[in-house]
Structures are given as structure tokens and as C-alpha cells.
Design an enzyme around this catalytic site. Structure first.
Site, PDB file in Angstrom:
ATOM      1  N   HIS A 105       0.804  -1.228   0.000  1.00 41.48           N
ATOM      2  CA  HIS A 105       0.000   0.000   0.000  1.00 41.48           C
ATOM      3  C   HIS A 105       0.833   1.272   0.000  1.00 41.48           C
ATOM      4  O   HIS A 105       0.324   2.350   0.305  1.00 41.48           O
ATOM      5  CB  HIS A 105      -0.962  -0.019   1.199  1.00 41.48           C
ATOM      6  CG  HIS A 105      -1.958  -1.132   1.134  1.00 41.48           C
ATOM      7  ND1 HIS A 105      -2.624  -1.609   2.238  1.00 41.48           N
ATOM      8  CD2 HIS A 105      -2.404  -1.859   0.073  1.00 41.48           C
ATOM      9  CE1 HIS A 105      -3.437  -2.590   1.867  1.00 41.48           C
ATOM     10  NE2 HIS A 105      -3.315  -2.763   0.563  1.00 41.48           N
ATOM     11  N   GLY A 172      -1.606 -10.053  12.224  1.00 43.81           N
ATOM     12  CA  GLY A 172      -2.223  -8.765  12.525  1.00 43.81           C
ATOM     13  C   GLY A 172      -3.083  -8.190  11.435  1.00 43.81           C
ATOM     14  O   GLY A 172      -3.037  -6.987  11.186  1.00 43.81           O
ATOM     15  N   SER A 174      -7.165  -8.445   9.505  1.00 45.35           N
ATOM     16  CA  SER A 174      -8.542  -8.922   9.606  1.00 45.35           C
ATOM     17  C   SER A 174      -8.921  -9.865   8.473  1.00 45.35           C
ATOM     18  O   SER A 174      -9.999 -10.468   8.497  1.00 45.35           O
ATOM     19  CB  SER A 174      -9.496  -7.730   9.594  1.00 45.35           C
ATOM     20  OG  SER A 174      -9.354  -7.012   8.383  1.00 45.35           O
TER      21      SER A 174
END
Length: 229
Positions: A105, A172, A174
Site C-alpha cells: 500500500h 495482525g 482482519s
């Protein structure tokens, strides 16, 4: 030859360093509406706000340090060929000493030319602030961040790294942020997969879940890997 250990990290990797989890407050990040500061439309509407937001994130980042989890991943390089694929834009993996880090990202401590994506510039700790008027080497710049509504250029190399894994570890995250969550689909069948998260999401059968924070979870991972060797 060392086994290839590929580690996919999300926001939970940096929580213990004091970095806020992205979107952890109902669509807000550090009290800003996410789409105002993290989207292509938001940047087009109000570039000054987006520059201000990422200036603040940089000042926060240089005030924190890598945590025990970041350092533990570096320690694994003694026994494994470790590759980190991270959704995080911080540089804590690099500052801890990880040698192979791929950012999906973007990178907070870098900016790039608005008119030429290939021109990327590293910001120094004493020169963290940019504005729409900032010019570097004759180019106006923007945060070197993949905004919502933009393609993720490093996803394809990430899928190749995931496919080559002898062991695949998720830390870590979701498992709902795409395309990063899709990396699991590129891991070869039969590859051991571990998932470290204090609030783990549902995972496919065969994934070993370690329901701990990053630092404690990586220590537990080391124990499991050692028992298999």
C-alpha cells in the site's frame, strides 16, 4: 537450503509500537474520514488536507520504534529465507532490520512525482512535511501511498512470493482488506499456514491459528516451527 518463510503483515503488526490501527474507529483514521484522506477522489478534492494528514502520520512514525515482533521476524532470518509482504505504510520492518520487505500500500516516508510514478523520493526525518506546492527535482509530489480507487502495483509480485512460500504466516490482519486478503489463494496446496491475531477472523481449514498479539504470537510461532524441524 533455507526454507522460504513468507510473512504477510497488517496493522496489528505495528500496534505495539503505538501506530493506530487503520480504520479502527468506524471509518475514521486519527479522527479523519477515511475517504477524505485515503482516496484518489479525496486527493483530487482537497490535496492540502491529504498532505497535512500524511505529514502528521510521518511525525508520529519517527517518534516510535520497532517492537519486539518486528525484531523477532528479523531473528527468523537466521534459520529461514524470510520475505515480508506488508499492508503497512510504516518503515518499522526496515528499521528493525528485515532485509526483504514488499509494501503493498505504499510507503509513508516516501513521496512520488505526480506526473511520473517512477520518480520516488525518500523523505528525511528533518524534512517530513509536504504541501501541494512542494517541488522535488522539478516535480510536484504526492504521498507514495496507494489510495482507495487506485490499483495496487505490487500485488502481482506479492502473489509470486506467496506462491513460492514453503511456510506462509499472516500477522495482525482482519483478512478483509483486498487484494491483500487474497494472497492466501496463491499459496501452494499443502503449505503450512499460520495466522497470528488476538481477534482472529475465520480462516480456511488447515490454518494454524495463534490467537495472540504480534510479539507473543511470533514467539509461539518460533516454538511451533522449531518443533517441526
Amino acid at each position: 537450503m533455507k526454507k522460504k518463510l513468507v510473512i504477510s503483515t497488517g496493522a496489528g503488526m505495528s500496534v505495539e509500537s503505538g501506530i493506530s490501527t487503520f480504520r479502527d474507529a468506524g471509518g475514521l483514521w486519527e479522527n479523519y474520514p477515511v475517504m477524505d484522506v485515503c482516496s484518489a477522489d479525496g486527493f483530487a478534492r482537497n490535496p492540502s488536507l491529504v498532505h497535512k494528514f500524511y505529514n502528521e502520520r510521518r511525525h508520529q512514525l519517527v517518534s516510535v520504534e520497532p517492537n519486539a515482533g518486528h525484531r523477532a521476524l528479523v531473528d527468523l532470518e537466521k534459520d529461514y529465507d524470510v520475505y515480508v509482504i506488508t499492508q503497512n505504510v510504516d518503515d518499522l520492518h526496515e528499521r528493525a532490520g528485515s532485509k526483504n520487505v514488499l509494501h503493498l500500500h505504499g510507503e509513508l516516508m516516501k513521496v512520488r512525482a505526480i506526473d511520473d510514478d517512477s520518480k520516488v523520493y525518500q523523505l528525511e526525518p528533518g524534512e517530513l512535511d509536504t504541501t501541494p506546492d512542494t517541488v522535488i527535482d522539478g516535480h510536484h509530489v504526492r504521498p507514495h501511498i496507494v489510495f482507495f480507487q487506485e490499483a495496487v502495483p505490487n500485488f502481482e509480485p506479492a502473489t509470486q512470493i506467496a506462491h513460492e512460500a514453503d511456510i506462509f504466516v499472516i500477522i495482525g490482519t482482519s483478512l478483509v482488506v483486498y487484494p491483500a486478503a487474497a494472497l492466501l489463494q496463491y499459496v501452494k496446496p499443502g503449505t503450512p499456514i499460520y495466522y497470528i491475531d488476538p481477534k482472529p477472523a475465520a480462516v480456511p481449514p488447515g490454518v494454524t491459528v495463534i490467537p495472540l498479539g504480534a510479539s507473543a504470537g511470533i514467539e509461539r510461532l518460533k516454538e511451533l516451527l522449531k518443533a517441526q524441524d
